[in-house]
Design a protein around this motif. Structure first.
Motif, PDB file in Angstrom:
ATOM      1  N   VAL A  90       5.284  34.702  11.053  1.00  0.00           N
ATOM      2  CA  VAL A  90       6.585  35.350  11.184  1.00  0.00           C
ATOM      3  C   VAL A  90       6.409  36.853  11.391  1.00  0.00           C
ATOM      4  CG1 VAL A  90       8.749  35.853   9.977  1.00  0.00           C
ATOM      5  CG2 VAL A  90       7.680  33.587   9.774  1.00  0.00           C
ATOM      6  N   SER A  91       7.251  37.447  12.223  1.00  0.00           N
ATOM      7  CA  SER A  91       7.242  38.898  12.424  1.00  0.00           C
ATOM      8  C   SER A  91       8.665  39.403  12.573  1.00  0.00           C
ATOM      9  CB  SER A  91       6.414  39.275  13.657  1.00  0.00           C
ATOM     10  OG  SER A  91       6.985  38.712  14.834  1.00  0.00           O
ATOM     11  N   LEU A  92       8.897  40.621  12.086  1.00  0.00           N
ATOM     12  CA  LEU A  92      10.204  41.258  12.164  1.00  0.00           C
ATOM     13  C   LEU A  92      10.058  42.578  12.915  1.00  0.00           C
ATOM     14  CD1 LEU A  92      11.505  40.777   8.499  1.00  0.00           C
ATOM     15  CD2 LEU A  92      12.084  39.417  10.504  1.00  0.00           C
ATOM     16  N   PRO A  93      10.606  42.686  14.133  1.00  0.00           N
ATOM     17  CA  PRO A  93      10.461  43.922  14.892  1.00  0.00           C
ATOM     18  C   PRO A  93      11.511  44.961  14.524  1.00  0.00           C
ATOM     19  CG  PRO A  93      11.575  42.266  16.220  1.00  0.00           C
ATOM     20  CD  PRO A  93      11.250  41.611  14.906  1.00  0.00           C
ATOM     21  N   GLY A  94      11.069  46.187  14.358  1.00  0.00           N
ATOM     22  CA  GLY A  94      11.964  47.321  14.189  1.00  0.00           C
ATOM     23  C   GLY A  94      11.818  48.251  15.363  1.00  0.00           C
ATOM     24  N   LYS A  95      12.392  49.429  15.269  1.00  0.00           N
ATOM     25  CA  LYS A  95      12.283  50.400  16.350  1.00  0.00           C
ATOM     26  C   LYS A  95      10.859  50.929  16.461  1.00  0.00           C
ATOM     27  CE  LYS A  95      13.264  53.446  19.499  1.00  0.00           C
ATOM     28  NZ  LYS A  95      13.434  53.013  20.906  1.00  0.00           N
ATOM     29  N   TYR A  96      10.234  51.222  15.343  1.00  0.00           N
ATOM     30  CA  TYR A  96       8.917  51.855  15.349  1.00  0.00           C
ATOM     31  C   TYR A  96       7.802  50.967  14.798  1.00  0.00           C
ATOM     32  CZ  TYR A  96      12.106  55.821  15.709  1.00  0.00           C
ATOM     33  OH  TYR A  96      13.105  56.668  16.092  1.00  0.00           O
ATOM     34  N   LEU A  97       8.163  49.935  14.050  1.00  0.00           N
ATOM     35  CA  LEU A  97       7.171  49.080  13.411  1.00  0.00           C
ATOM     36  C   LEU A  97       7.492  47.612  13.646  1.00  0.00           C
ATOM     37  CD1 LEU A  97       7.153  50.826   9.910  1.00  0.00           C
ATOM     38  CD2 LEU A  97       5.383  51.097  11.635  1.00  0.00           C
ATOM     39  N   VAL A  98       6.485  46.774  13.513  1.00  0.00           N
ATOM     40  CA  VAL A  98       6.667  45.329  13.464  1.00  0.00           C
ATOM     41  C   VAL A  98       6.090  44.860  12.136  1.00  0.00           C
ATOM     42  CG1 VAL A  98       6.111  43.101  14.470  1.00  0.00           C
ATOM     43  CG2 VAL A  98       6.525  45.059  15.962  1.00  0.00           C
ATOM     44  N   GLY A 102       2.862  37.392   7.172  1.00  0.00           N
ATOM     45  CA  GLY A 102       1.755  36.444   7.067  1.00  0.00           C
ATOM     46  C   GLY A 102       0.403  37.025   7.394  1.00  0.00           C
ATOM     47  N   VAL A 103       0.357  38.335   7.638  1.00  0.00           N
ATOM     48  CA  VAL A 103      -0.899  38.992   8.009  1.00  0.00           C
ATOM     49  C   VAL A 103      -1.054  40.241   7.155  1.00  0.00           C
ATOM     50  CG1 VAL A 103      -2.198  40.073   9.878  1.00  0.00           C
ATOM     51  CG2 VAL A 103      -0.679  38.161  10.382  1.00  0.00           C
ATOM     52  N   SER A 104      -2.226  40.447   6.580  1.00  0.00           N
ATOM     53  CA  SER A 104      -2.418  41.585   5.672  1.00  0.00           C
ATOM     54  C   SER A 104      -2.923  42.839   6.374  1.00  0.00           C
ATOM     55  CB  SER A 104      -3.395  41.198   4.556  1.00  0.00           C
ATOM     56  OG  SER A 104      -4.626  40.760   5.100  1.00  0.00           O
ATOM     57  N   ARG A 105      -3.090  42.784   7.688  1.00  0.00           N
ATOM     58  CA  ARG A 105      -3.619  43.939   8.413  1.00  0.00           C
ATOM     59  C   ARG A 105      -2.550  45.011   8.624  1.00  0.00           C
ATOM     60  NH1 ARG A 105      -5.299  39.738  11.660  1.00  0.00           N
ATOM     61  NH2 ARG A 105      -3.814  40.385  13.256  1.00  0.00           N
ATOM     62  N   HIS A 106      -3.010  46.259   8.659  1.00  0.00           N
ATOM     63  CA  HIS A 106      -2.166  47.399   9.005  1.00  0.00           C
ATOM     64  C   HIS A 106      -2.798  48.071  10.214  1.00  0.00           C
ATOM     65  CE1 HIS A 106      -1.431  47.534   4.388  1.00  0.00           C
ATOM     66  NE2 HIS A 106      -0.745  46.559   4.975  1.00  0.00           N
ATOM     67  N   GLY A 107      -2.024  48.245  11.282  1.00  0.00           N
ATOM     68  CA  GLY A 107      -2.634  48.791  12.485  1.00  0.00           C
ATOM     69  C   GLY A 107      -1.684  49.571  13.355  1.00  0.00           C
ATOM     70  N   LEU A 125       1.290  56.863   8.002  1.00  0.00           N
ATOM     71  CA  LEU A 125       1.560  55.546   7.427  1.00  0.00           C
ATOM     72  C   LEU A 125       1.164  55.443   5.952  1.00  0.00           C
ATOM     73  CD1 LEU A 125       0.323  53.356  10.415  1.00  0.00           C
ATOM     74  CD2 LEU A 125       2.677  53.902   9.810  1.00  0.00           C
ATOM     75  N   ALA A 126       0.440  56.431   5.467  1.00  0.00           N
ATOM     76  CA  ALA A 126      -0.012  56.399   4.084  1.00  0.00           C
ATOM     77  C   ALA A 126       1.156  56.387   3.101  1.00  0.00           C
ATOM     78  CB  ALA A 126      -0.914  57.598   3.804  1.00  0.00           C
ATOM     79  N   SER A 127       2.316  56.875   3.549  1.00  0.00           N
ATOM     80  CA  SER A 127       3.476  56.949   2.654  1.00  0.00           C
ATOM     81  C   SER A 127       4.259  55.639   2.582  1.00  0.00           C
ATOM     82  CB  SER A 127       4.417  58.071   3.119  1.00  0.00           C
ATOM     83  OG  SER A 127       4.937  57.780   4.414  1.00  0.00           O
ATOM     84  N   LEU A 128       3.889  54.657   3.387  1.00  0.00           N
ATOM     85  CA  LEU A 128       4.681  53.421   3.436  1.00  0.00           C
ATOM     86  C   LEU A 128       4.525  52.576   2.174  1.00  0.00           C
ATOM     87  CD1 LEU A 128       4.281  52.227   7.140  1.00  0.00           C
ATOM     88  CD2 LEU A 128       6.023  53.707   6.125  1.00  0.00           C
ATOM     89  N   MET A 134       1.303  42.420   2.800  1.00  0.00           N
ATOM     90  CA  MET A 134       2.324  42.678   3.822  1.00  0.00           C
ATOM     91  C   MET A 134       1.721  43.488   4.963  1.00  0.00           C
ATOM     92  SD  MET A 134       5.370  42.178   4.855  1.00  0.00           S
ATOM     93  CE  MET A 134       6.103  41.503   3.359  1.00  0.00           C
ATOM     94  N   GLY A 135       1.650  42.893   6.147  1.00  0.00           N
ATOM     95  CA  GLY A 135       1.064  43.567   7.287  1.00  0.00           C
ATOM     96  C   GLY A 135       2.108  44.217   8.174  1.00  0.00           C
ATOM     97  N   TYR A 136       1.653  45.141   9.008  1.00  0.00           N
ATOM     98  CA  TYR A 136       2.552  45.777   9.975  1.00  0.00           C
ATOM     99  C   TYR A 136       1.730  46.404  11.103  1.00  0.00           C
ATOM    100  CZ  TYR A 136       1.228  50.100   7.570  1.00  0.00           C
ATOM    101  OH  TYR A 136       0.514  51.127   7.016  1.00  0.00           O
ATOM    102  N   ILE A 137       2.403  46.628  12.209  1.00  0.00           N
ATOM    103  CA  ILE A 137       1.818  47.330  13.355  1.00  0.00           C
ATOM    104  C   ILE A 137       2.810  48.402  13.795  1.00  0.00           C
ATOM    105  CG2 ILE A 137       1.179  47.151  15.798  1.00  0.00           C
ATOM    106  CD1 ILE A 137       0.070  44.423  15.284  1.00  0.00           C
TER     107      ILE A 137
END
Length: 337
Positions: A90-98, A102-107, A125-128, A134-137
């Protein structure tokens, strides 16, 4: 995103069919199934990113069973008699992030290639402070944005995910848990960036809706959204009606005299190539090469026509591929140029 139920597991094709409550079962291939579903009696919504040893080598019948509840997202819409293709990633797209639960990677998006930009983004991204697992791109749209805007986008996506988790636990199966934003919001979110000079909308209510979205997500860009009030219809004024008709034309003429015919089937889009009246070359191979090279130059036009279906074309004609002048939408009329 749906809470669905496994209707059948088919070992012969390594797939399962999922009832998501739309009258047609979805298709889920083993490559799109998280290993955490093995031996799960309920949707493991808090453990989606956990890795299961040997999951890559598991067969579908080892992971899912008939009657099991599962969280899925449509990855490809229904075509003809075929149901939608599904994924458990599953993925949730935003304006700046996705956001990717289900993925622990941050990229950072691979489209951002500058090393210094990628490093600067990682510092922002350190402030997130995402929850464990919880992963995000970061999307390309977030390349030049402040840490505050990135954090705001992330918090909004996390709020949506929290709502989904609650619905997984409380709603019956099958049921719809989350639906993407409307066409106007998606278009502004995905297409509007610093290269866009202005956006024209010819309907007041849609204009106000778009304005509210931009003021919330991109306040610095809201002034580029304008309400069109001219007497001449928006699409006629800018010659867009002709572009729309061209999108739906199955036959695309080539400069040399040949043409291609496009046909969409349930499984693929076929391209029938015809050299037509082109006779300048001395042999079949040269004729085919010349015709195919012309089609290659049409690739962007064709891909945009099918990507947006009834909605958009970034290029007004095959002869203006480098001018990328407008994205267009019907009902209401919207033009991003």
């Amino acid at each position: 995103i749906y809470k669905g139920r496994v209707v059948n597991v088919e070992p012969s094709i390594q797939a399962a069919f999922i009832d998501i409550g739309i009258g047609r079962n979805g298709f889920l291939h083993v490559s799109d199934v998280l290993g955490i579903y093995k031996d799960s009696t309920v949707v493991p919504v808090d453990r989606l990113s956990e890795r299961v040893p040997g999951s890559r080598d598991m067969k579908m019948q080892d992971i899912l069973r008939k009657g099991q509840d599962i969280l899925v997202q449509i990855s490809k819409d229904s075509i003809g008699m075929k149901g939608p293709s599904l994924t458990t990633y599953v993925s949730l797209p935003g304006k700046y992030l996705v956001l990717m639960p289900g993925v622990s990677r941050h990229g950072v998006s691979k489209r951002i290639r500058d090393g210094s930009e990628r490093s600067a983004l990682r510092k922002k991204l350190a402030s997130l402070d995402p929850p464990k697992g919880m992963g995000y791109i970061v999307r390309t749209a977030g390349e030049d944005e402040t840490a505050e805007l990135l954090k705001k986008d992330f918090d909004g996506l996390m709020s949506s995910w929290t709502d989904i988790v609650e619905r997984v636990r409380t709603r019956m199966t099958p049921s719809l848990l989350f639906q993407e934003s409307d066409l106007v919001t998606r278009s502004l979110r995905d297409l509007f960036d610093s290269t866009v000079d202005e956006i024209l909308i010819d309907e007041a209510t849609v204009y106000e809706h778009g304005k509210d979205f931009l003021l919330d997500v991109m306040p610095q860009a809201a002034e580029r959204l304008k309400l069109y009030t001219g007497k001449t219809p928006l699409f006629n004024k800018f010659g867009i009606e002709e572009q729309i008709q061209r999108i739906y034309n199955r036959r695309i003429q080539l400069p040399s005299g040949g043409w291609i015919i496009l046909e969409q089937t349930e499984a693929l889009v076929s391209v029938d190539v015809n050299s037509g009246k082109y006779r300048d070359e001395e042999d079949l191979e040269s004729t085919a090469l010349k015709t195919n090279l012309e089609i290659a130059n049409l690739e962007q036009f064709v891909s945009h026509a099918y990507e947006y279906g009834s909605a958009a074309s970034r290029s007004p004609s095959p002869r203006k591929l480098n001018e990328s002048t407008a994205t267009i939408m019907r009902n209401p009329g919207i033009m991003i140029q």
